[in-house]
Design an enzyme around this catalytic site. Sequence first.
Site, short mmCIF file in Angstrom:
data_model
loop_
_atom_site.label_atom_id
_atom_site.label_comp_id
_atom_site.label_asym_id
_atom_site.label_seq_id
_atom_site.Cartn_x
_atom_site.Cartn_y
_atom_site.Cartn_z
N ASP A 67 0.81 -1.22 0.00
CA ASP A 67 0.00 0.00 0.00
C ASP A 67 0.84 1.26 0.00
O ASP A 67 2.02 1.25 0.32
CB ASP A 67 -0.94 0.02 1.20
CG ASP A 67 -0.29 -0.47 2.49
OD1 ASP A 67 0.95 -0.38 2.62
OD2 ASP A 67 -1.00 -0.95 3.37
N ASP A 136 -10.02 -2.21 13.24
CA ASP A 136 -11.37 -2.38 12.72
C ASP A 136 -11.53 -3.70 11.96
O ASP A 136 -12.56 -3.95 11.35
CB ASP A 136 -11.77 -1.21 11.83
CG ASP A 136 -10.94 -1.12 10.56
OD1 ASP A 136 -9.95 -1.88 10.42
OD2 ASP A 136 -11.26 -0.28 9.70
N HIS A 138 -9.55 -4.62 9.44
CA HIS A 138 -9.01 -4.60 8.08
C HIS A 138 -7.71 -5.39 8.02
O HIS A 138 -6.97 -5.46 8.98
CB HIS A 138 -8.83 -3.18 7.55
CG HIS A 138 -7.63 -2.45 8.08
ND1 HIS A 138 -7.71 -1.57 9.11
CD2 HIS A 138 -6.34 -2.47 7.68
CE1 HIS A 138 -6.51 -1.07 9.36
NE2 HIS A 138 -5.65 -1.61 8.50
N GLU A 143 -10.44 -2.99 3.72
CA GLU A 143 -11.38 -2.64 4.77
C GLU A 143 -12.52 -3.66 4.83
O GLU A 143 -12.82 -4.32 3.84
CB GLU A 143 -11.94 -1.24 4.54
CG GLU A 143 -10.88 -0.15 4.51
CD GLU A 143 -10.13 0.01 5.83
OE1 GLU A 143 -10.71 -0.26 6.90
OE2 GLU A 143 -8.96 0.40 5.80
#
Length: 153
Positions: A67, A136, A138, A143
């Site tokens: 990323d 969260d 991810h 996500e």
Amino acid sequence: MEVIIQADPPTSSCAAARVVARCVREKPQAVLGLATGSTPLMLYKELIRLHKEDDLDFSQVSTFNLDEYVGVERDHPQSYYTFMWNNFFSHININPERVHIPNGMAEDIPAFCASYEQRIVEAGGIDLQVLGIGTDGHIGFNEPTSSFASRTR
């Protein structure tokens, strides 16, 4: 896929580093998929230690990072390019020409993504992928509710 449960982050990081080291020793031209963020930091520190103390050789390894932020220059302190060089690459004997990190400043992001994916294919695919898990849920910037079929984007 094999799931190995460990007692704590340091133990997990050492176990993960042994897996990466085994891959690199068994296949010196291994292609590693690497992640950024806080999850792999201890892993990278352990791989640096193995490089310095046990002669783990990264000279023929190729890497593809997972990323980068769109719109962030690679020399920006918050870029993942900077993160990887500060926390890993500058401490091992990797050939900079074998390091691939997405270009967050590409003029045509979809075309860059297609090109990046093609470079992974041309390298023979990813031999081992390092991923982080966010608070969260991810995994590697995928996500919750991301398509399992999505590729470079």
